[in-house]
Motif scaffolding. Structure first.
Motif, short mmCIF file in Angstrom:
data_model
loop_
_atom_site.label_atom_id
_atom_site.label_comp_id
_atom_site.label_asym_id
_atom_site.label_seq_id
_atom_site.Cartn_x
_atom_site.Cartn_y
_atom_site.Cartn_z
N ILE A 244 -16.92 -13.07 -2.67
CA ILE A 244 -17.90 -12.16 -2.07
C ILE A 244 -18.91 -11.76 -3.13
N ILE A 245 -20.18 -11.82 -2.76
CA ILE A 245 -21.23 -11.43 -3.70
C ILE A 245 -21.85 -10.12 -3.25
N ASP A 246 -21.88 -9.16 -4.17
CA ASP A 246 -22.54 -7.90 -3.91
C ASP A 246 -23.82 -7.90 -4.73
N GLY A 247 -24.89 -8.43 -4.16
CA GLY A 247 -26.13 -8.56 -4.92
C GLY A 247 -27.23 -9.16 -4.08
N SER A 248 -28.35 -9.46 -4.72
CA SER A 248 -29.52 -9.97 -3.99
C SER A 248 -29.32 -11.43 -3.57
N HIS A 249 -30.19 -11.89 -2.68
CA HIS A 249 -30.19 -13.32 -2.28
C HIS A 249 -30.32 -14.21 -3.50
N LYS A 250 -31.22 -13.81 -4.41
CA LYS A 250 -31.52 -14.64 -5.58
C LYS A 250 -30.28 -14.75 -6.48
N TYR A 251 -29.63 -13.63 -6.68
CA TYR A 251 -28.41 -13.60 -7.49
C TYR A 251 -27.35 -14.50 -6.86
N MET A 252 -27.24 -14.39 -5.54
CA MET A 252 -26.24 -15.18 -4.82
C MET A 252 -26.54 -16.68 -4.92
N LYS A 308 -13.48 -26.74 8.88
CA LYS A 308 -13.88 -28.04 9.44
C LYS A 308 -14.84 -28.76 8.51
N GLU A 309 -15.70 -28.00 7.83
CA GLU A 309 -16.70 -28.61 6.95
C GLU A 309 -16.08 -29.05 5.63
N GLU A 310 -14.84 -28.66 5.40
CA GLU A 310 -14.13 -29.03 4.16
C GLU A 310 -14.92 -28.67 2.91
N VAL A 311 -15.46 -27.45 2.89
CA VAL A 311 -16.13 -27.01 1.66
C VAL A 311 -15.07 -26.64 0.61
N ASP A 312 -15.48 -26.63 -0.66
CA ASP A 312 -14.55 -26.33 -1.75
C ASP A 312 -14.47 -24.84 -2.03
N VAL A 313 -15.56 -24.13 -1.70
CA VAL A 313 -15.59 -22.69 -1.95
C VAL A 313 -16.54 -22.06 -0.92
N ILE A 314 -16.23 -20.84 -0.51
CA ILE A 314 -17.10 -20.11 0.43
C ILE A 314 -17.67 -18.90 -0.31
N ILE A 315 -19.01 -18.86 -0.40
CA ILE A 315 -19.68 -17.72 -1.02
C ILE A 315 -20.20 -16.84 0.11
N SER A 316 -19.74 -15.59 0.14
CA SER A 316 -20.09 -14.71 1.26
C SER A 316 -20.91 -13.53 0.81
N GLU A 317 -21.85 -13.13 1.66
CA GLU A 317 -22.52 -11.86 1.46
C GLU A 317 -21.52 -10.74 1.67
N SER A 318 -21.83 -9.54 1.18
CA SER A 318 -20.98 -8.39 1.52
C SER A 318 -21.73 -7.54 2.55
N PHE A 319 -21.01 -6.63 3.18
CA PHE A 319 -21.58 -5.86 4.29
C PHE A 319 -21.40 -4.36 4.06
N PRO A 320 -22.32 -3.56 4.61
CA PRO A 320 -22.20 -2.11 4.46
C PRO A 320 -20.94 -1.60 5.15
#
Ligand code: TXA
Ligand code: MG
Length: 344
Positions: A244-252, A308-320
């Protein structure tokens, strides 16, 4: 798999519902929709039936189940007296996504349901199919979420099919569930109740009816020490690790790039607002930030799509953490094993 698509006249038009109720009365397990997630239901009074739930899910036997009821009379059969504020909450929120933990009556339910505790978790779901099945079965229905233990809860019948095909007697397909995250679990055994699991009914909603509501300390600490990587409390987890990333789009995007430079296929969990900001193997919008209910409704399906997409890692936005955001972040943090990167 039985499909039920016209919810307006259940009792006459769907022999499947009668059949599902018969299965439950005969101590078989059947999956059905509720307003939160699909449940895997069985006769809560039968050791045999309840054991089948634990087996099908691969669930540890020390984790108690929620008992689902269709009438207040059923509640009175299984719990000791319902205290003042619990009664107020029932009037305000049942049927609905609120589970109350109350002192149980002796010798009514299978001890497997309550994992040996002297309390029982009860709720009346707000879904016509669930209510009809429970009422027709004539028994209180123990029903955990209908996923394999540890996986994201099912919000569509095909999620249940994927996890439990061949292990259960049937699935009633009532379409996607509405709320998308599980019910709020509230311990009502003290003078002031305590939220044990944030869910479809928010703390603010509860407090608007009864005043002060506590939150289990474990929930607060998990939320506040999110960087502890040692806490591998995985639950609601897709196959790939979640960060989970707590930061801007650019940082993510920078973090995404770092993973890609390591040769990883990256999945990105964002919202409609973020879709155009990211470049990665697979970018999925989970609802819109304009309405966090849409994020809750789509969360588990999106996590399953990444499988299903068989990704190696999931990077997620965080939510309020407002309203249902509390439940969303609770589930995401568990899926991520509390792995959060905060922009400095
Ligand atoms: O929305 C929901 O609650 C869904 C649908 C199917 O109704 N059900 C659900 O059940 O999420 P399950 O089994 O996945 O989660 C039940 C939660 C668990 O965290 C369990 O530990 C807790 O409720 N629980 C059950 N009985 C309890 C008790 N007597 N005391 C404290 N916690 C209890
Ligand atoms: Mg569950």
């Amino acid at each position: 798999l039985w499909t039920v698509d016209d919810l307006s006249n259940l009792s006459t038009s769907y022999p499947q519902i009668t059949q599902a109720a018969d299965f439950i009365r005969n101590n078989e397990v059947v999956a059905f929709p509720t307003e939160t997630v699909y449940g895997l239901g069985a006769n809560a009074c039968s050791d045999d039936a309840v054991r089948k739930i634990f087996e099908a899910k691969g669930r540890p036997s020390d984790n108690p189940l929620i008992v689902h009821i269709a009438s207040i009379e059923q509640l009175e059969e299984i719990v000791e007296d319902v205290s003042g504020y619990a009664y107020q909450l029932i009037k305000a929120f049942w049927p609905g996504p609120l589970t109350l933990v109350l002192r149980k009556k002796a010798n009514q339910l299978s001890t497997f349901v309550t994992a040996g505790l002297d309390t029982v978790a009860v709720r009346m779901p707000n879904h016509p199919v669930a209510l009809e099945i429970i009422a027709k079965s004539g028994v209180p229905v123990a029903a955990p979420s209908a996923n394999r233990s540890g996986k994201p809860s099912p919000t569509q019948a095909n999620h249940v099919y994927h996890d439990l095909d061949g292990k259960i007697s049937g699935i009633i397909d009532g379409g996607p569930t509405g709320v998308g995250v599980e019910s709020t679990v509230l311990d009502c055994t003290s003078d002031i109740p305590t939220i044990l699991r944030p869910g479809g009914i928010t703390k603010q909603q509860l407090e608007s009816i009864i005043g002060k509501v506590n939150v289990d300390q474990a929930l607060i600490e998990e939320g506040h020490t999110p960087k502890s990587p040692g806490m591998k409390y995985t639950h609601y987890a897709p196959n790939a690790p979640v960060v989970i990333i707590d930061g801007s789009h650019k940082y993510m995007q920078n973090i995404i790039n770092q993973y890609e430079e390591q040769g990883k296929n990256v999945g990105v969990l964002t919202t409609e607002e973020g879709l155009n900001h990211f470049q990665a193997q697979k970018v999925i919008a989970c609802g819109t930030r304009k309405d966090l209910n849409t994020v809750a409704a789509n969360l588990y399906d999106v996590l399953r799509q990444f499988d299903k997409e068989e990704v190696d890692v999931i990077i997620s936005e965080s939510f309020p953490l407002d309203g249902v955001g509390e439940a969303i972040m609770n589930r995401l943090l568990k899926a991520a094993g509390n792995n959060v990167i905060v922009e400095e």
